[in-house]
Design an enzyme around this catalytic site. Structure first.
Site, PDB file in Angstrom:
ATOM      1  N   PHE A  56     -20.466  39.754  73.083  1.00  0.00           N
ATOM      2  CA  PHE A  56     -21.744  39.547  73.769  1.00  0.00           C
ATOM      3  C   PHE A  56     -22.053  40.791  74.590  1.00  0.00           C
ATOM      4  O   PHE A  56     -21.263  41.165  75.457  1.00  0.00           O
ATOM      5  CB  PHE A  56     -21.602  38.316  74.678  1.00  0.00           C
ATOM      6  CG  PHE A  56     -22.857  37.903  75.391  1.00  0.00           C
ATOM      7  CD1 PHE A  56     -23.931  37.382  74.692  1.00  0.00           C
ATOM      8  CD2 PHE A  56     -22.951  38.012  76.765  1.00  0.00           C
ATOM      9  CE1 PHE A  56     -25.085  36.983  75.343  1.00  0.00           C
ATOM     10  CE2 PHE A  56     -24.108  37.609  77.435  1.00  0.00           C
ATOM     11  CZ  PHE A  56     -25.168  37.092  76.715  1.00  0.00           C
ATOM     12  N   THR A  61     -24.048  43.602  79.826  1.00  0.00           N
ATOM     13  CA  THR A  61     -23.819  44.519  80.947  1.00  0.00           C
ATOM     14  C   THR A  61     -24.094  45.983  80.577  1.00  0.00           C
ATOM     15  O   THR A  61     -23.765  46.426  79.488  1.00  0.00           O
ATOM     16  CB  THR A  61     -22.348  44.370  81.409  1.00  0.00           C
ATOM     17  OG1 THR A  61     -22.140  43.016  81.769  1.00  0.00           O
ATOM     18  CG2 THR A  61     -22.023  45.273  82.581  1.00  0.00           C
ATOM     19  N   GLU A  62     -24.689  46.692  81.531  1.00  0.00           N
ATOM     20  CA  GLU A  62     -24.883  48.150  81.381  1.00  0.00           C
ATOM     21  C   GLU A  62     -24.385  48.818  82.652  1.00  0.00           C
ATOM     22  O   GLU A  62     -24.151  48.130  83.667  1.00  0.00           O
ATOM     23  CB  GLU A  62     -26.366  48.457  81.161  1.00  0.00           C
ATOM     24  CG  GLU A  62     -26.904  47.815  79.889  1.00  0.00           C
ATOM     25  CD  GLU A  62     -28.371  48.175  79.633  1.00  0.00           C
ATOM     26  OE1 GLU A  62     -28.935  49.014  80.382  1.00  0.00           O
ATOM     27  OE2 GLU A  62     -28.937  47.610  78.675  1.00  0.00           O
ATOM     28  N   ILE A  95     -17.768  45.880  77.303  1.00  0.00           N
ATOM     29  CA  ILE A  95     -17.977  44.763  76.384  1.00  0.00           C
ATOM     30  C   ILE A  95     -16.651  44.289  75.788  1.00  0.00           C
ATOM     31  O   ILE A  95     -15.984  45.018  75.050  1.00  0.00           O
ATOM     32  CB  ILE A  95     -18.992  45.136  75.269  1.00  0.00           C
ATOM     33  CG1 ILE A  95     -20.310  45.610  75.906  1.00  0.00           C
ATOM     34  CG2 ILE A  95     -19.211  43.944  74.329  1.00  0.00           C
ATOM     35  CD1 ILE A  95     -20.938  44.663  76.928  1.00  0.00           C
ATOM     36  N   ASP A  99     -24.075  29.775  81.044  1.00  0.00           N
ATOM     37  CA  ASP A  99     -23.867  28.417  81.575  1.00  0.00           C
ATOM     38  C   ASP A  99     -22.836  27.665  80.720  1.00  0.00           C
ATOM     39  O   ASP A  99     -21.978  26.946  81.247  1.00  0.00           O
ATOM     40  CB  ASP A  99     -25.181  27.608  81.553  1.00  0.00           C
ATOM     41  CG  ASP A  99     -26.146  28.020  82.663  1.00  0.00           C
ATOM     42  OD1 ASP A  99     -25.741  28.785  83.556  1.00  0.00           O
ATOM     43  OD2 ASP A  99     -27.312  27.573  82.626  1.00  0.00           O
ATOM     44  N   ARG A 144      17.220  31.069  91.568  1.00  0.00           N
ATOM     45  CA  ARG A 144      17.495  32.143  92.530  1.00  0.00           C
ATOM     46  C   ARG A 144      18.228  31.594  93.765  1.00  0.00           C
ATOM     47  O   ARG A 144      17.710  30.688  94.437  1.00  0.00           O
ATOM     48  CB  ARG A 144      16.171  32.777  92.955  1.00  0.00           C
ATOM     49  CG  ARG A 144      16.243  33.724  94.119  1.00  0.00           C
ATOM     50  CD  ARG A 144      16.906  35.026  93.757  1.00  0.00           C
ATOM     51  NE  ARG A 144      16.811  35.993  94.845  1.00  0.00           N
ATOM     52  CZ  ARG A 144      17.545  37.088  94.916  1.00  0.00           C
ATOM     53  NH1 ARG A 144      18.431  37.368  93.956  1.00  0.00           N
ATOM     54  NH2 ARG A 144      17.404  37.915  95.925  1.00  0.00           N
ATOM     55  N   GLY A 159       9.581  37.149  95.005  1.00  0.00           N
ATOM     56  CA  GLY A 159      10.007  38.198  95.930  1.00  0.00           C
ATOM     57  C   GLY A 159       9.978  39.565  95.249  1.00  0.00           C
ATOM     58  O   GLY A 159       9.110  39.819  94.398  1.00  0.00           O
ATOM     59  N   GLU A 167     -18.338  37.519  83.646  1.00  0.00           N
ATOM     60  CA  GLU A 167     -19.196  36.332  83.419  1.00  0.00           C
ATOM     61  C   GLU A 167     -19.843  35.817  84.707  1.00  0.00           C
ATOM     62  O   GLU A 167     -19.984  34.614  84.927  1.00  0.00           O
ATOM     63  CB  GLU A 167     -18.427  35.235  82.687  1.00  0.00           C
ATOM     64  CG  GLU A 167     -18.065  35.691  81.280  1.00  0.00           C
ATOM     65  CD  GLU A 167     -17.958  34.606  80.252  1.00  0.00           C
ATOM     66  OE1 GLU A 167     -18.592  33.559  80.410  1.00  0.00           O
ATOM     67  OE2 GLU A 167     -17.254  34.831  79.268  1.00  0.00           O
TER      68      GLU A 167
HETATM   69  N1  CAA Z   1     -30.882  28.576  82.734  1.00  0.00           N
HETATM   70  C1  CAA Z   1     -32.164  28.755  82.324  1.00  0.00           C
HETATM   71  N2  CAA Z   1     -33.002  29.656  82.893  1.00  0.00           N
HETATM   72  C2  CAA Z   1     -32.522  30.397  83.891  1.00  0.00           C
HETATM   73  C3  CAA Z   1     -31.196  30.274  84.380  1.00  0.00           C
HETATM   74  C4  CAA Z   1     -30.368  29.297  83.739  1.00  0.00           C
HETATM   75  N3  CAA Z   1     -29.099  29.120  84.140  1.00  0.00           N
HETATM   76  N4  CAA Z   1     -31.015  31.159  85.377  1.00  0.00           N
HETATM   77  C5  CAA Z   1     -32.172  31.811  85.529  1.00  0.00           C
HETATM   78  N5  CAA Z   1     -33.090  31.348  84.647  1.00  0.00           N
HETATM   79  C6  CAA Z   1     -34.471  31.786  84.478  1.00  0.00           C
HETATM   80  C7  CAA Z   1     -35.252  31.603  85.789  1.00  0.00           C
HETATM   81  O1  CAA Z   1     -35.773  30.299  85.883  1.00  0.00           O
HETATM   82  C8  CAA Z   1     -36.324  32.639  85.638  1.00  0.00           C
HETATM   83  O2  CAA Z   1     -37.318  32.135  84.739  1.00  0.00           O
HETATM   84  P1  CAA Z   1     -38.881  32.427  84.996  1.00  0.00           P
HETATM   85  O3  CAA Z   1     -39.079  33.895  84.764  1.00  0.00           O
HETATM   86  O4  CAA Z   1     -39.551  31.580  83.986  1.00  0.00           O
HETATM   87  O5  CAA Z   1     -39.163  32.037  86.416  1.00  0.00           O
HETATM   88  C9  CAA Z   1     -35.626  33.778  84.905  1.00  0.00           C
HETATM   89  O6  CAA Z   1     -34.498  33.188  84.225  1.00  0.00           O
HETATM   90  C10 CAA Z   1     -35.149  34.856  85.856  1.00  0.00           C
HETATM   91  O7  CAA Z   1     -34.271  34.244  86.787  1.00  0.00           O
HETATM   92  P2  CAA Z   1     -33.991  34.894  88.210  1.00  0.00           P
HETATM   93  O8  CAA Z   1     -35.301  35.184  88.896  1.00  0.00           O
HETATM   94  O9  CAA Z   1     -33.018  34.007  88.922  1.00  0.00           O
HETATM   95  O10 CAA Z   1     -33.319  36.283  87.778  1.00  0.00           O
HETATM   96  P3  CAA Z   1     -32.646  37.427  88.631  1.00  0.00           P
HETATM   97  O11 CAA Z   1     -33.021  38.720  88.025  1.00  0.00           O
HETATM   98  O12 CAA Z   1     -32.886  37.207  90.092  1.00  0.00           O
HETATM   99  O13 CAA Z   1     -31.071  37.238  88.307  1.00  0.00           O
HETATM  100  C11 CAA Z   1     -28.839  36.376  88.531  1.00  0.00           C
HETATM  101  C12 CAA Z   1     -30.338  36.183  88.712  1.00  0.00           C
HETATM  102  C13 CAA Z   1     -28.263  34.978  88.740  1.00  0.00           C
HETATM  103  C14 CAA Z   1     -28.240  37.308  89.561  1.00  0.00           C
HETATM  104  C15 CAA Z   1     -28.523  36.879  87.108  1.00  0.00           C
HETATM  105  O14 CAA Z   1     -28.894  38.217  86.962  1.00  0.00           O
HETATM  106  C16 CAA Z   1     -27.055  36.720  86.757  1.00  0.00           C
HETATM  107  O15 CAA Z   1     -26.641  35.666  86.303  1.00  0.00           O
HETATM  108  N6  CAA Z   1     -26.225  37.785  86.963  1.00  0.00           N
HETATM  109  C17 CAA Z   1     -24.848  37.756  86.551  1.00  0.00           C
HETATM  110  C18 CAA Z   1     -24.741  38.365  85.188  1.00  0.00           C
HETATM  111  C19 CAA Z   1     -23.507  37.955  84.471  1.00  0.00           C
HETATM  112  O16 CAA Z   1     -23.063  36.814  84.525  1.00  0.00           O
HETATM  113  N7  CAA Z   1     -22.961  38.883  83.699  1.00  0.00           N
HETATM  114  C20 CAA Z   1     -21.829  38.596  82.881  1.00  0.00           C
HETATM  115  C21 CAA Z   1     -21.813  39.522  81.715  1.00  0.00           C
HETATM  116  S1  CAA Z   1     -21.046  38.826  80.284  1.00  0.00           S
HETATM  117  C22 CAA Z   1     -19.383  39.024  80.560  1.00  0.00           C
HETATM  118  O17 CAA Z   1     -18.934  39.307  81.621  1.00  0.00           O
HETATM  119  C23 CAA Z   1     -18.547  38.729  79.364  1.00  0.00           C
HETATM  120  C24 CAA Z   1     -17.158  39.238  79.382  1.00  0.00           C
HETATM  121  O18 CAA Z   1     -16.859  40.373  79.611  1.00  0.00           O
HETATM  122  C25 CAA Z   1     -16.084  38.313  79.004  1.00  0.00           C
END
Ligand code: CAA
Length: 385
Positions: A122, A125-126, A156, A239, A267, A339, A363
């Site tokens: 997936f 991230t950048e 990634i 989610d 131990r 220890g 995540e």
């Molecule tokens: N379900 C559905 N819709 C959602 C949602 C959810 N859980 N969360 C947000 N939305 C929707 C909002 O309702 C909003 O919709 P509208 O434009 O229609 O209003 C839209 O998405 C934008 O939401 P926000 O305004 O809350 O967005 P934001 O820019 O403020 O970001 C944040 C919020 C929670 C910080 C988000 O950026 C975030 O989750 N950041 C964390 C990123 C993350 O988890 N990265 C992990 C990378 S993958 C990884 O790590 C894999 C690995 O290596 C194993």
């Protein structure tokens, strides 16, 4: 605790435990030392049909859902979180297809993923877009029947080893989060290459790489969902996936607790085993209690996802935060019980403590996820809806 597993879930648990004990335990230190990707173990997992768990039956899966995936992930992680992460990330890369894929995309990719012959990843991230996911700069521009991708993705998991990547890119820079879209990009598509392979503190059996897109042509048919839905695809995918990160942490902590109990029994200091000391007993008791509480929360969150509930943002975030914080504490305490030798590479708890840290970061950092939980809490009209 009895979590009332079905016969099929018990079989899955036993199968994953067998692979963990027979195939992962003997090589985990070597994989960690050499930062080696565990292809031989991935093949064993595939041969045991564990990649089929999460895929619906109509696409050659077992249709067992997230709870069963969490059980398998936990068992693999009990032996090595790095190996288990490869497995859990394959599910992460698959969730967008399951949630938003077209019938054609499902027919084309899900049976291959179920067979475990090709891994997924997936790409969100950048370098400038970590917690602030919407700050991404990778673009996808429509040109005839193709999108042209330009940009790069950082950190990634399964990068370089996976064959199929769900990539989130900006299709309309004027629309903020509503201007992002999700694409299925295959390894080998012209213009798609791999950059730096990261050297990490822990989970060193897992591959973490940069993905680079330079005028990479991706067929329009590989758009997941519709244009502009990429941020929602991302948030919904995370989610679903977060309870599995909780499961990685529960398994990791289980391994650390078992090692600490065994060492405390053997131990001897002051003329008797250190397990006779109340200070050690209380540490072990706290580790066991916190671990079981996390396991119950992770299982409840996964079962909520499987129940068909529409919204489980809060449950997924809670399971991830609680279980990953717990694992950091339990693995740190395991080192403390050992220890001085616990700090040395001769014993497994040193690696477990290193492996635990990243779970609080990827995540969704536990800080961002606390914001997410608080937002859900505060937007409800009544606390017990
Ligand atoms: N379900 C559905 N819709 C959602 C949602 C959810 N859980 N969360 C947000 N939305 C929707 C909002 O309702 C909003 O919709 P509208 O434009 O229609 O209003 C839209 O998405 C934008 O939401 P926000 O305004 O809350 O967005 P934001 O820019 O403020 O970001 C944040 C919020 C929670 C910080 C988000 O950026 C975030 O989750 N950041 C964390 C990123 C993350 O988890 N990265 C992990 C990378 S993958 C990884 O790590 C894999 C690995 O290596 C194993």
């Amino acid at each position: 605790m009895d979590y009332f597993l079905t016969e099929q879930q018990k079989l899955i648990k036993d199968l994953a435990r067998k692979i963990a004990e027979e195939r992962i335990l003997p090589v985990r230190a070597e994989l960690d030392e050499k930062e080696e990707f565990p292809w031989a173990i991935v093949k064993d997992i595939a041969d045991s049909d564990l990649f089929r768990i999460f895929i619906p039956e109509q696409y050659e899966g077992l249709g067992e859902g997230l709870f069963a995936l969490c059980i398998a992930t936990e068992e693999l992680s009990r032996a090595c979180c790095g190996v288990a992460l490869t497995y859990a990330t394959d599910a992460l890369g698959t969730i967008p297809i399951l949630l938003y894929g077209t019938d054609e995309q499902k027919q084309k990719y899900l049976p291959i993923i179920a067979a475990g012959t090709k891994l997924t990843a997936f790409g969100l991230t950048e370098s400038g877009a970590g917690s602030d996911a919407s700050a991404m700069k990778t673009t996808a521009t429509l040109d005839g029947d193709d999108y042209i991708l330009n940009g790069s993705k950082q950190f990634i998991t399964n990068g370089g080893e996976a064959e199929l990547y769900t990539i989130i890119a900006i299709t309309d820079p004027t629309r903020g989060t509503r201007g992002a879209s999700a694409f299925l990009v295959e390894k080998g598509m012209p213009g798609f290459t791999f950059g730096k392979k990261e050297q990490k503190m822990g989970i060193r059996a897992s591959a973490t790489s940069e993905l680079v897109f330079h005028n990479c042509r991706v067929p329009r048919d590989n758009l997941v969902g519709r244009e502009g839905l990429g941020f929602i695809v991302t948030m919904k995918t995370l989610d679903v996936s977060r309870p599995a990160v909780g499961a990685l942490s529960v398994g990791l902590a289980q391994g650390a607790l078992e090692a600490a109990v065994a060492y405390a029994r053997e131990r001897k200091q002051f003329g008797h085993p250190i397990s006779a000391l109340q200070a050690i007993q209380h540490m072990l008791a706290n580790m066991a209690m916190e671990l079981e509480a996390a396991r119950a929360l992770v299982y409840a969150a996964a079962r909520t996802v499987d129940s068909g509930a529409k919204d489980f943002t809060e449950e997924g975030a809670m399971a991830k935060v609680f279980a990953t914080d717990m694992a950091m504490k339990v693995t740190t305490d395991a080192v403390q019980v050992f220890g001085g030798v616990g700090y040395m590479r001769d014993y497994p708890v040193e690696k477990m403590m290193r492996d635990a840290k990243i779970n609080q970061i990827y995540e969704g950092t536990n800080q961002v996820l606390r914001n997410v939980i608080a937002l859900q809490l505060l937007k409800r009209k009544a606390l017990r809806e």
